[in-house]
Design a protein around this motif. Structure first.
Motif, PDB file in Angstrom:
ATOM      1  N   ARG A   1       0.925  -1.202  -0.121  1.00  0.00           N
ATOM      2  CA  ARG A   1       0.078  -0.054   0.071  1.00  0.00           C
ATOM      3  C   ARG A   1       0.919   1.136   0.118  1.00  0.00           C
ATOM      4  O   ARG A   1       1.782   1.339   0.625  1.00  0.00           O
ATOM      5  CB  ARG A   1      -0.893   0.125   1.237  1.00  0.00           C
ATOM      6  CG  ARG A   1      -1.898   1.224   1.217  1.00  0.00           C
ATOM      7  CD  ARG A   1      -2.710   1.148   2.422  1.00  0.00           C
ATOM      8  NE  ARG A   1      -2.107   1.242   3.720  1.00  0.00           N
ATOM      9  CZ  ARG A   1      -2.768   1.465   4.893  1.00  0.00           C
ATOM     10  NH1 ARG A   1      -3.900   1.592   4.755  1.00  0.00           N
ATOM     11  NH2 ARG A   1      -2.252   1.396   5.755  1.00  0.00           N
ATOM     12  N   SER A   2       0.600   2.139  -1.002  1.00  0.00           N
ATOM     13  CA  SER A   2       1.135   3.413  -0.823  1.00  0.00           C
ATOM     14  C   SER A   2       0.441   4.395   0.311  1.00  0.00           C
ATOM     15  O   SER A   2      -0.716   4.141   0.636  1.00  0.00           O
ATOM     16  CB  SER A   2       0.636   4.301  -2.204  1.00  0.00           C
ATOM     17  OG  SER A   2       1.176   5.572  -2.071  1.00  0.00           O
ATOM     18  N   ARG A   3       1.133   5.170   0.829  1.00  0.00           N
ATOM     19  CA  ARG A   3       0.807   6.240   1.926  1.00  0.00           C
ATOM     20  C   ARG A   3       0.362   7.340   1.476  1.00  0.00           C
ATOM     21  O   ARG A   3       0.215   8.456   2.162  1.00  0.00           O
ATOM     22  CB  ARG A   3       1.795   6.370   3.050  1.00  0.00           C
ATOM     23  CG  ARG A   3       2.413   5.051   3.621  1.00  0.00           C
ATOM     24  CD  ARG A   3       1.348   4.419   4.401  1.00  0.00           C
ATOM     25  NE  ARG A   3       1.635   3.259   5.071  1.00  0.00           N
ATOM     26  CZ  ARG A   3       0.695   2.519   5.795  1.00  0.00           C
ATOM     27  NH1 ARG A   3      -0.478   3.060   6.345  1.00  0.00           N
ATOM     28  NH2 ARG A   3       1.206   1.328   6.421  1.00  0.00           N
ATOM     29  N   ALA A   4       0.282   7.613  -0.051  1.00  0.00           N
ATOM     30  CA  ALA A   4      -0.113   8.856  -0.537  1.00  0.00           C
ATOM     31  C   ALA A   4      -1.665   9.205   0.043  1.00  0.00           C
ATOM     32  O   ALA A   4      -2.350   8.273   0.092  1.00  0.00           O
ATOM     33  CB  ALA A   4      -0.141   8.924  -2.078  1.00  0.00           C
ATOM     34  N   SER A   5      -1.846  10.457  -0.123  1.00  0.00           N
ATOM     35  CA  SER A   5      -3.227  10.975   0.344  1.00  0.00           C
ATOM     36  C   SER A   5      -4.368  10.687  -0.819  1.00  0.00           C
ATOM     37  O   SER A   5      -4.030  10.451  -1.985  1.00  0.00           O
ATOM     38  CB  SER A   5      -3.286  12.349   0.648  1.00  0.00           C
ATOM     39  OG  SER A   5      -3.032  13.036  -0.437  1.00  0.00           O
ATOM     40  N   LEU A   6      -5.407  10.393  -0.465  1.00  0.00           N
ATOM     41  CA  LEU A   6      -6.621  10.097  -1.354  1.00  0.00           C
ATOM     42  C   LEU A   6      -7.044  11.417  -2.054  1.00  0.00           C
ATOM     43  O   LEU A   6      -6.765  12.436  -1.324  1.00  0.00           O
ATOM     44  CB  LEU A   6      -7.774   9.457  -0.517  1.00  0.00           C
ATOM     45  CG  LEU A   6      -7.562   8.104  -0.128  1.00  0.00           C
ATOM     46  CD1 LEU A   6      -8.978   7.684   0.638  1.00  0.00           C
ATOM     47  CD2 LEU A   6      -6.847   7.197  -1.089  1.00  0.00           C
ATOM     48  N   PRO A   7      -7.586  11.286  -3.334  1.00  0.00           N
ATOM     49  CA  PRO A   7      -8.193  12.685  -3.820  1.00  0.00           C
ATOM     50  C   PRO A   7      -9.275  13.139  -2.965  1.00  0.00           C
ATOM     51  O   PRO A   7      -9.985  12.580  -2.287  1.00  0.00           O
ATOM     52  CB  PRO A   7      -8.489  12.256  -5.259  1.00  0.00           C
ATOM     53  CG  PRO A   7      -8.855  10.871  -5.063  1.00  0.00           C
ATOM     54  CD  PRO A   7      -7.954  10.332  -3.975  1.00  0.00           C
ATOM     55  N   MET A   8      -9.284  14.499  -3.332  1.00  0.00           N
ATOM     56  CA  MET A   8     -10.833  15.230  -2.842  1.00  0.00           C
ATOM     57  C   MET A   8     -10.815  14.968  -1.256  1.00  0.00           C
ATOM     58  O   MET A   8     -11.889  15.166  -0.704  1.00  0.00           O
ATOM     59  CB  MET A   8     -12.141  14.581  -3.330  1.00  0.00           C
ATOM     60  CG  MET A   8     -12.152  14.426  -4.673  1.00  0.00           C
ATOM     61  SD  MET A   8     -12.280  15.968  -5.579  1.00  0.00           S
ATOM     62  CE  MET A   8     -13.806  16.713  -5.135  1.00  0.00           C
ATOM     63  N   GLN A   9      -9.412  15.075  -0.618  1.00  0.00           N
ATOM     64  CA  GLN A   9      -9.252  15.215   0.721  1.00  0.00           C
ATOM     65  C   GLN A   9     -10.118  14.049   1.533  1.00  0.00           C
ATOM     66  O   GLN A   9     -10.716  14.196   2.876  1.00  0.00           O
ATOM     67  CB  GLN A   9      -9.821  16.540   1.520  1.00  0.00           C
ATOM     68  CG  GLN A   9      -9.017  17.672   0.731  1.00  0.00           C
ATOM     69  CD  GLN A   9      -9.556  18.981   1.516  1.00  0.00           C
ATOM     70  OE1 GLN A   9     -10.287  19.247   2.061  1.00  0.00           O
ATOM     71  NE2 GLN A   9      -8.482  19.974   1.192  1.00  0.00           N
TER      72      GLN A   9
END
Length: 253
Positions: free
Chosen positions: A180-188
């Motif tokens: 799993r990537s720890r990048a944030s999801l779109p649209m907060q």
């Protein structure tokens, strides 16, 4: 990517133009759709002959976009019932900005009176096309709400399942929990809680429940949702599998 870049550069206007670009009504000549009171039982007993895919006596050689489309649809239904074929022809017309006056009421009559036959004769692709047609042409708010919700659900499923194929994984294989990537999801958006999250339930349960309140759309919607529940190749099944794996890891088993 700069924050002032857009996925769709022209915004809503560009989307609207693209959406409407292929929705011009069919041009009919002397041919037409059956009347609203056509005998559906007779059509259910008859099958579509191979000759339906060819030019018919009396059809114009040019000038009738409907004759061309009708023959193309017939190629998918040779040997199937004429009622299933009629359903497909009605859908094709109802996707346009204008359709013969009898198209919508006849489509609704088919699903009110012949849903058992249609569910048995139509593959899932045409069943999905049928449920989507209720979004714009349902006879009441429930049918239109269910149609719109399932149009969005199946449309988005098609898009992300297509993109996922580029991962190299087959549809029934879940992603590795360790990747799993720890990048944030779109649209907060907040991340989905794999063990306790109920987003999947919140998506499916309300529309399934609503569909069952209307006898005109309930059989088709229920069949599609049951098929979705059985299919091992969806994000819902993958999430289930990943959840089970996560719980096992937590327990150390």
């Amino acid at each position: 990517m700069s924050s002032d870049e857009h996925t769709y550069e022209a915004g809503l206007q560009g989307l609207r133009e693209r959406y409407n670009s292929r929705r011009e009504p069919f041009v009919f000549y002397k041919e037409g759709l059956p009347s609203v009171d056509v005998d559906l039982d007779v059509l259910a007993r008859k099958t579509v002959p191979e000759t339906a895919t060819s030019w018919q006596k009396g059809e114009p050689v040019k000038g009738s976009s409907w004759a061309t489309k009708r023959r193309a649809i017939a190629a998918e239904f040779v040997g199937n019932s004429q009622l299933a074929y009629l359903n497909a022809m009605l859908i094709s017309n109802l996707r346009k900005t204008g359709a013969p006056a009898q198209a919508a009421p006849l489509f609704l009559r088919l699903w009110e009176e012949q849903h058992v036959h249609l569910i048995a004769k139509l593959d899932l692709r045409w069943q999905v096309s049928s449920i989507m047609t209720f979004a714009d042409h349902g006879k009441n708010d429930v049918q239109r709400q269910v149609g719109q919700a399932l149009r969005m659900l199946f449309g988005v499923m098609k898009m992300y399942e297509f993109e996922r194929r580029f991962s190299g994984l087959s549809p029934e294989v879940p992603f590795d929990l360790q990747g799993r990537s720890r990048a944030s999801l779109p649209m907060q958006m907040e991340p989905f809680a794999l063990q306790t999250g109920g987003l999947d339930i919140n998506i499916l349960a309300p529309v399934w429940d609503l569909a069952l309140t209307d006898p005109g759309i309930a059989p088709l919607a229920n069949n599609l949702m049951e098929e979705l529940n059985r299919d091992p190749r969806t994000v819902f099944r993958r999430i289930k599998t990943m959840r089970q794996q996560y719980i096992k890891q937590k327990r150390g088993t």
